[in-house]
Write a protein that holds these residues in place. Sequence first.
Motif, PDB file in Angstrom:
ATOM      1  N   UNK A 288      23.736 -44.491 -79.734  1.00 40.75           N
ATOM      2  CA  UNK A 288      24.592 -43.393 -80.072  1.00 40.75           C
ATOM      3  C   UNK A 288      24.285 -43.456 -81.774  1.00 40.75           C
ATOM      4  N   UNK A 289      22.427 -42.974 -81.766  1.00 39.94           N
ATOM      5  CA  UNK A 289      22.089 -42.781 -83.355  1.00 39.94           C
ATOM      6  C   UNK A 289      22.994 -41.491 -83.932  1.00 39.94           C
ATOM      7  N   UNK A 290      23.040 -41.632 -85.382  1.00 36.14           N
ATOM      8  CA  UNK A 290      23.401 -40.606 -86.090  1.00 36.14           C
ATOM      9  C   UNK A 290      23.038 -40.153 -87.867  1.00 36.14           C
ATOM     10  N   UNK A 291      22.900 -39.391 -87.804  1.00 39.46           N
ATOM     11  CA  UNK A 291      23.155 -38.750 -89.365  1.00 39.46           C
ATOM     12  C   UNK A 291      23.073 -37.555 -89.687  1.00 39.46           C
ATOM     13  N   UNK A 292      23.719 -37.916 -90.576  1.00 42.35           N
ATOM     14  CA  UNK A 292      25.020 -36.776 -91.501  1.00 42.35           C
ATOM     15  C   UNK A 292      24.733 -36.385 -92.443  1.00 42.35           C
ATOM     16  N   UNK A 293      24.790 -34.806 -93.104  1.00 43.24           N
ATOM     17  CA  UNK A 293      24.215 -34.538 -94.164  1.00 43.24           C
ATOM     18  C   UNK A 293      25.520 -34.152 -94.234  1.00 43.24           C
ATOM     19  N   UNK A 294      26.862 -33.871 -96.238  1.00 44.29           N
ATOM     20  CA  UNK A 294      27.731 -32.735 -95.777  1.00 44.29           C
ATOM     21  C   UNK A 294      27.440 -32.404 -97.281  1.00 44.29           C
ATOM     22  N   UNK A 295      27.326 -31.398 -97.840  1.00 47.10           N
ATOM     23  CA  UNK A 295      28.230 -30.810 -99.397  1.00 47.10           C
ATOM     24  C   UNK A 295      29.154 -30.106 -99.144  1.00 47.10           C
ATOM     25  N   UNK A 296      30.031 -29.362-100.086  1.00 49.81           N
ATOM     26  CA  UNK A 296      30.847 -29.614-100.532  1.00 49.81           C
ATOM     27  C   UNK A 296      31.316 -28.475 -99.410  1.00 49.81           C
ATOM     28  N   UNK A 297      31.283 -27.270 -98.377  1.00 48.81           N
ATOM     29  CA  UNK A 297      31.101 -26.422 -97.162  1.00 48.81           C
ATOM     30  C   UNK A 297      31.215 -26.810 -96.093  1.00 48.81           C
ATOM     31  N   UNK A 298      30.123 -27.502 -95.557  1.00 54.59           N
ATOM     32  CA  UNK A 298      29.573 -28.072 -94.450  1.00 54.59           C
ATOM     33  C   UNK A 298      28.973 -28.892 -94.078  1.00 54.59           C
ATOM     34  N   UNK A 299      29.512 -29.741 -92.936  1.00 56.23           N
ATOM     35  CA  UNK A 299      28.708 -30.490 -92.849  1.00 56.23           C
ATOM     36  C   UNK A 299      27.869 -30.727 -91.387  1.00 56.23           C
ATOM     37  N   UNK A 300      26.876 -31.053 -91.409  1.00 57.05           N
ATOM     38  CA  UNK A 300      25.632 -31.932 -90.114  1.00 57.05           C
ATOM     39  C   UNK A 300      25.134 -32.771 -90.102  1.00 57.05           C
ATOM     40  N   UNK A 301      25.900 -32.287 -88.066  1.00 60.79           N
ATOM     41  CA  UNK A 301      25.472 -33.768 -87.793  1.00 60.79           C
ATOM     42  C   UNK A 301      24.340 -34.017 -86.692  1.00 60.79           C
ATOM     43  N   UNK A 302      23.546 -34.958 -87.115  1.00 55.93           N
ATOM     44  CA  UNK A 302      22.090 -34.644 -86.557  1.00 55.93           C
ATOM     45  C   UNK A 302      22.857 -35.922 -84.895  1.00 55.93           C
TER      46      UNK A 302
ATOM     47  N   UNK B 256      33.055 -26.651 -82.985  1.00 55.65           N
ATOM     48  CA  UNK B 256      31.644 -27.292 -83.704  1.00 55.65           C
ATOM     49  C   UNK B 256      31.138 -26.225 -83.442  1.00 55.65           C
ATOM     50  N   UNK B 257      30.815 -25.514 -84.312  1.00 55.33           N
ATOM     51  CA  UNK B 257      29.789 -24.758 -84.613  1.00 55.33           C
ATOM     52  C   UNK B 257      28.494 -24.634 -84.590  1.00 55.33           C
ATOM     53  N   UNK B 258      27.606 -25.662 -84.030  1.00 53.56           N
ATOM     54  CA  UNK B 258      25.885 -25.659 -83.703  1.00 53.56           C
ATOM     55  C   UNK B 258      25.140 -24.193 -83.216  1.00 53.56           C
ATOM     56  N   UNK B 259      26.082 -23.854 -82.648  1.00 51.87           N
ATOM     57  CA  UNK B 259      26.184 -22.854 -81.701  1.00 51.87           C
ATOM     58  C   UNK B 259      25.682 -20.980 -81.501  1.00 51.87           C
ATOM     59  N   UNK B 260      26.415 -21.347 -82.741  1.00 56.53           N
ATOM     60  CA  UNK B 260      26.997 -20.302 -83.633  1.00 56.53           C
ATOM     61  C   UNK B 260      25.816 -19.148 -84.685  1.00 56.53           C
TER      62      UNK B 260
ATOM     63  N   UNK C 248      15.772 -29.091 -79.982  1.00 59.26           N
ATOM     64  CA  UNK C 248      15.767 -30.543 -79.607  1.00 59.26           C
ATOM     65  C   UNK C 248      16.775 -29.827 -77.862  1.00 59.26           C
ATOM     66  N   UNK C 249      15.905 -31.443 -77.727  1.00 62.74           N
ATOM     67  CA  UNK C 249      16.053 -31.075 -75.981  1.00 62.74           C
ATOM     68  C   UNK C 249      17.219 -32.004 -75.599  1.00 62.74           C
ATOM     69  N   UNK C 250      18.320 -31.487 -75.161  1.00 59.29           N
ATOM     70  CA  UNK C 250      19.849 -32.298 -75.780  1.00 59.29           C
ATOM     71  C   UNK C 250      19.432 -32.548 -74.159  1.00 59.29           C
ATOM     72  N   UNK C 251      19.137 -32.173 -73.078  1.00 58.69           N
ATOM     73  CA  UNK C 251      18.467 -33.462 -71.474  1.00 58.69           C
ATOM     74  C   UNK C 251      19.145 -34.479 -71.324  1.00 58.69           C
TER      75      UNK C 251
ATOM     76  N   UNK D  21      22.357 -36.674 -77.867  1.00 63.00           N
ATOM     77  CA  UNK D  21      23.460 -35.734 -77.725  1.00 63.00           C
ATOM     78  C   UNK D  21      23.053 -34.219 -78.451  1.00 63.00           C
ATOM     79  N   UNK D  22      24.420 -33.541 -78.651  1.00 60.47           N
ATOM     80  CA  UNK D  22      24.293 -32.517 -79.136  1.00 60.47           C
ATOM     81  C   UNK D  22      25.105 -32.274 -80.787  1.00 60.47           C
ATOM     82  N   UNK D  23      23.607 -31.584 -81.130  1.00 60.99           N
ATOM     83  CA  UNK D  23      23.742 -31.460 -82.658  1.00 60.99           C
ATOM     84  C   UNK D  23      25.709 -30.840 -83.158  1.00 60.99           C
ATOM     85  N   UNK D  24      26.421 -31.155 -83.776  1.00 59.61           N
ATOM     86  CA  UNK D  24      28.007 -31.041 -85.052  1.00 59.61           C
ATOM     87  C   UNK D  24      27.197 -30.503 -86.338  1.00 59.61           C
TER      88      UNK D  24
END
Length: 136
Positions: free
Chosen positions: A23-37, A57-61, A101-104, A41-44
Amino acid sequence: ERDHDDAREYVVCTGNGQQFGLYSTRMIRDDRYKYVWNLTDVDEFYDLEADPGELVNLIAEPEHQERIAQMRKDLYAELMSHGDRFVRSEWIQRQLLEGKKDVTIATNLLETRLLIGSKNTYNKLIKKILKIIIKM
């Protein structure tokens, strides 16, 4: 008074763990949005203005794909500038720079954990996999 010309555009955070598998993650966010790699697993992706509780989670939108792609590239640049070992891997570069990304892998790791049964054996396997990924 703070000089806004020197203000950061993003905040970046890293996390590593193995409590329930790799379970390793990296996250970046600004004033409005947050992306988690998420490594295995599936990103966020969250719109913090519309969803401050991060429940959707809007990752697939489709309407967010351009923003997600930019945040992935910015995250990659930030991690490279700080010497993050994960981003040296071509596999991870493809995930962040090309959105490939291969989430399998997450499903496969979970199935492997269930098949192995032993948490210690599984954790040793995960450490070996991580060493391979970092060298890629």
